[in-house]
Design a protein around this motif. Structure first.
Motif, PDB file in Angstrom:
ATOM      1  N   UNK A 111       0.788  -1.236   0.000  1.00  0.00           N
ATOM      2  CA  UNK A 111       0.000   0.000   0.000  1.00  0.00           C
ATOM      3  C   UNK A 111       0.820   1.287   0.000  1.00  0.00           C
ATOM      4  N   UNK A 112       2.113   1.215  -0.192  1.00  0.00           N
ATOM      5  CA  UNK A 112       2.936   2.414  -0.142  1.00  0.00           C
ATOM      6  C   UNK A 112       3.009   3.088  -1.511  1.00  0.00           C
ATOM      7  N   UNK A 113       3.649   4.243  -1.534  1.00  0.00           N
ATOM      8  CA  UNK A 113       3.725   5.014  -2.767  1.00  0.00           C
ATOM      9  C   UNK A 113       5.099   4.890  -3.418  1.00  0.00           C
ATOM     10  N   UNK A 114       5.220   5.513  -4.579  1.00  0.00           N
ATOM     11  CA  UNK A 114       6.457   5.440  -5.365  1.00  0.00           C
ATOM     12  C   UNK A 114       7.662   5.967  -4.588  1.00  0.00           C
ATOM     13  N   UNK A 115       7.497   7.052  -3.847  1.00  0.00           N
ATOM     14  CA  UNK A 115       8.607   7.617  -3.076  1.00  0.00           C
ATOM     15  C   UNK A 115       9.089   6.608  -2.041  1.00  0.00           C
ATOM     16  N   UNK A 116       8.165   5.948  -1.370  1.00  0.00           N
ATOM     17  CA  UNK A 116       8.543   4.944  -0.377  1.00  0.00           C
ATOM     18  C   UNK A 116       9.257   3.781  -1.038  1.00  0.00           C
TER      19      UNK A 116
END
Length: 193
Positions: free
Chosen positions: A51-56
């Motif tokens: 569920x994390x984003x591209x930056x993570x």
């Protein structure tokens, strides 16, 4: 030219492998599980790795899992499944990297966050309770990175190797703890007791 886009073909094959082997006891399933758990510890954040984003995901070591998660994010493929999550050890606990990450701004950049995370990994600490005593005061070894510590998280998870962070990383670590979690030597913070 009529040739398939190899990035898309590879990404779809990776997603299919996750669907076919994720959560299974096969050799591939076990390898995927180990890799996923390593990334969960590496990131130190709450919630499912899916569920994390591209930056993570950019913070993660380059692995097959990272590439697959980035592909899924970029192509709007929603992955779901039983993924382990990090634990809190006390009632009012919070994950260190969640605290740091929510305060990112122009004066505390992505590079500063990564420096703080290297320190966290070196200490083998996930929630704040790993680095404070019962009064909510940060332990000197955690503040100064004097040595890796025997934290509850150290024995709960498999940790990646992390050399002792340099002075610059330590300064970003201390700044993050002071600024975002109000943790200082000899200064109890009742929020974390």
């Amino acid at each position: 030219l009529g040739q398939p886009d190899l990035w898309i073909v590879q990404g779809i094959d990776h997603v299919k492998a996750l669907l076919d082997h994720g959560g299974k006891t096969s050799a591939t399933g076990q390898l995927l599980q180990i890799s996923i758990e390593a990334h969960i510890v590496e990131l130190g954040k709450k919630g499912s790795l899916l569920d994390h984003d591209e930056v993570t995901y950019d913070r993660m070591e380059d692995t097959w899992i990272k590439n697959t998660l980035q592909f899924a994010t970029q192509t709007n493929i929603q992955l779901d499944g039983p993924i382990p999550t990090l634990q809190h050890w006390k009632k009012n606990d919070a994950l260190i990297m969640d605290i740091v990450d929510t305060h990112k701004d122009a004066s505390f950049t992505e590079q500063h966050i990564q420096a703080a995370n290297r320190c966290r990994i070196y200490l083998k600490a996930t929630p704040v309770s790993d680095i404070v005593d019962n009064t909510g005061t940060i332990m000197p070894a955690a503040w100064l990175l004097a040595t890796s510590m025997e934290t509850t998280s150290a024995s709960a998870y498999q940790w990646p190797a992390q050399k002792r962070p340099d002075t610059t990383d330590m300064l970003h670590w201390q700044r993050a703890l002071r600024r975002f979690a109000n943790l200082r030597p000899h200064n109890p913070n009742a929020d974390f007791t």
